[in-house]
Write a protein that holds these residues in place. Structure first.
Motif, mmCIF file in Angstrom:
data_model
loop_
_atom_site.group_PDB
_atom_site.id
_atom_site.type_symbol
_atom_site.label_atom_id
_atom_site.label_comp_id
_atom_site.label_asym_id
_atom_site.label_seq_id
_atom_site.Cartn_x
_atom_site.Cartn_y
_atom_site.Cartn_z
ATOM 1 N N ASP A 1 0.800 -1.226 0.000
ATOM 2 C CA ASP A 1 0.000 0.000 0.000
ATOM 3 C C ASP A 1 0.828 1.268 0.000
ATOM 4 O O ASP A 1 0.534 2.208 -0.755
ATOM 5 N N HIS B 1 2.298 2.432 -3.279
ATOM 6 C CA HIS B 1 1.271 2.948 -4.188
ATOM 7 C C HIS B 1 1.447 2.488 -5.645
ATOM 8 O O HIS B 1 1.604 3.311 -6.559
ATOM 9 N N THR C 1 6.636 6.550 -6.354
ATOM 10 C CA THR C 1 5.342 6.934 -5.778
ATOM 11 C C THR C 1 5.150 6.543 -4.316
ATOM 12 O O THR C 1 4.040 6.640 -3.799
ATOM 13 N N ASP D 1 5.062 6.768 -0.248
ATOM 14 C CA ASP D 1 4.672 7.887 0.598
ATOM 15 C C ASP D 1 5.696 8.076 1.721
ATOM 16 O O ASP D 1 6.835 7.623 1.623
ATOM 17 N N ASP E 1 1.841 14.523 -2.392
ATOM 18 C CA ASP E 1 1.032 13.310 -2.373
ATOM 19 C C ASP E 1 -0.430 13.569 -2.011
ATOM 20 O O ASP E 1 -1.261 12.677 -2.143
ATOM 21 N N LYS F 1 -2.981 14.191 -6.165
ATOM 22 C CA LYS F 1 -2.596 13.119 -7.083
ATOM 23 C C LYS F 1 -2.454 13.613 -8.520
ATOM 24 O O LYS F 1 -1.609 13.121 -9.273
#
Length: 406
Positions: A197, A200, A269, A271, A314, A317
């Motif tokens: 997760d 991403h 990508t 986080d 972030d 998007k």
């Protein structure tokens, strides 16, 4: 010549270039003390015991020898290990220690309100405010986290990870980029990570969907696998991207570098849970124009926004879509950013510079010089102008999580 020990959980391929450089800088008076056996996953990746460099000593095999080195050597680098007992005796003696740390609050600085957490941070860090204990910040937001707990005032310095730096004929490298398709060379986008997760993996697919709707022709490879694999495959089909996006599965680190050498744009990508992200070093070293989430630890140090790559917020998007489109629409801009990214790694953020700068820092610290004062306005202006404002062992600026530099 100074004798230096680096104490960490285990040696890995991101540490070896720096350790090799330190061994050279100290004329062999450098030791890496490994505190635990390597994880089975690392062994499966090819890091077997026979790959261990000569300067590596295992605490669990040579405990007395390792304890003596940690106690008596001139400088201890301590990182990648949460067990304070390894350096407890040295801390009590008041000898020089340089900690290497990723950020304290990867999931949110609001966690600093925890009383139990603050007690531990005081025990491990804050109580050494006036002791000869210093901090190498392995990520752009580390200094901010440690400022919250009032640790290491005027003792925080920029740091990171330093995977292998490769040297190319940069113009030849850039000339060969792109995806060959039926005699045509298409813009080539790349993403590589585990399908989890906080990495991403949905974002490269959403970016590809946006670009395809806008009428762009391109090819994208997505390297990796993991828990979200079915979700990724479903999204690929839903967006009908099979003609321009390919899921390669897992690839070895060497194979990933080969993909990077061909890619024009690398999408990063992850986080805020990405403490550093050595893939940024590797993609930039391969001449890719990187588009990265601003909360990735490596981003504030490696990427000068708009000069050698792009940083997106972030929370918005659509920004990754817009910035990737800008690179896709302007081949010359993409090429310039790729070249500047390459030079950032080969000229500034590499193991040899890190080791040399660290030895200079150590010389200053032993002479009683210490500062982490930085003019943040001057820093932002230098970044806008493409200057190398940040470098290994520079005083670490306090970078706010709340906004990125324009």
């Amino acid at each position: 010549m100074l004798r230096i020990c680096f104490v960490s959980n285990y040696i890995n391929h991101h540490q070896i270039p720096f350790c090799n450089a330190m061994c050279k800088e100290t004329e062999g008076n450098f030791y890496f003390i490994q505190t635990q056996p390597m994880e089975a996953e690392r062994v499966r990746m090819g890091w077997h015991e026979e790959n261990r460099p000569d300067y590596v000593h295992c605490y669990y095999e040579e405990e007395e020898w390792c304890r003596q080195q940690i106690r008596d050597c001139d400088v201890v680098l301590f990182g990648g290990c949460d067990e304070e007992s390894y350096i407890a005796e040295r801390l009590q003696s008041g000898k020089l220690i340089i900690r290497i740390s990723e950020r304290l609050y990867k999931t949110g600085q609001w966690k600093a309100i925890s009383p139990r957490g603050l007690i531990k941070k005081y025990h491990d860090h804050t109580r050494y405010r006036k002791a000869p204990v210093y901090l190498l910040c392995a990520g752009g937001y580390v200094a901010s986290d440690f400022q919250i707990v009032q640790a290491y005032p005027k003792k925080k310095y920029c740091w990171g990870y330093f995977p292998e730096t490769r040297h190319y004929d940069v113009q030849q490298l850039l000339d060969q980029k792109g995806y060959e398709c039926e005699g045509e060379r298409l813009p080539y986008l790349l993403w590589a990570a585990r399908f989890i997760d906080w990495k991403h993996p949905e974002l490269p697919l959403e970016t590809a969907h946006y670009l395809k709707q806008k009428g762009y022709r391109f090819h994208m490879d997505i390297i990796g696998g993991g828990a979200m694999e079915e979700e990724v495959k479903k999204l690929l089909a839903t967006y009908q991207l099979e003609d321009c996006v390919y899921l390669t599965g897992y690839k070895t680190p060497e194979e990933v570098r080969a993909y990077m050498e061909k890619a024009n744009i690398y999408l990063f990508t992850s986080d805020r849970q990405e403490g550093w992200g050595a893939v940024a070093n590797e993609a930039m070293n391969s001449g890719c124009a990187v588009v990265a989430d601003r909360m990735i630890g490596a981003a504030p140090y490696l990427i000068q926004n708009g000069y050698n790559g792009y940083i997106y917020d972030d929370r918005q998007k659509e920004e990754i879509f817009r910035l990737t489109e800008r690179l896709l629409a302007d081949n010359e801009l993409c090429r310039q950013m790729g070249e500047r990214a390459y030079r950032t790694i080969t000229e500034v953020w590499n193991a040899e510079n890190a080791a040399h700068n660290l030895m200079s820092l150590i010389a200053g610290l032993t002479a009683g010089e210490e500062t982490d004062t930085v003019d943040s306005h001057k820093l932002q202006e230098e970044n806008r102008q493409g200057g190398n404002a940040l470098y290994p062992c520079a005083p670490a600026p306090i970078i706010s999580e709340r906004r990125k530099s324009k």
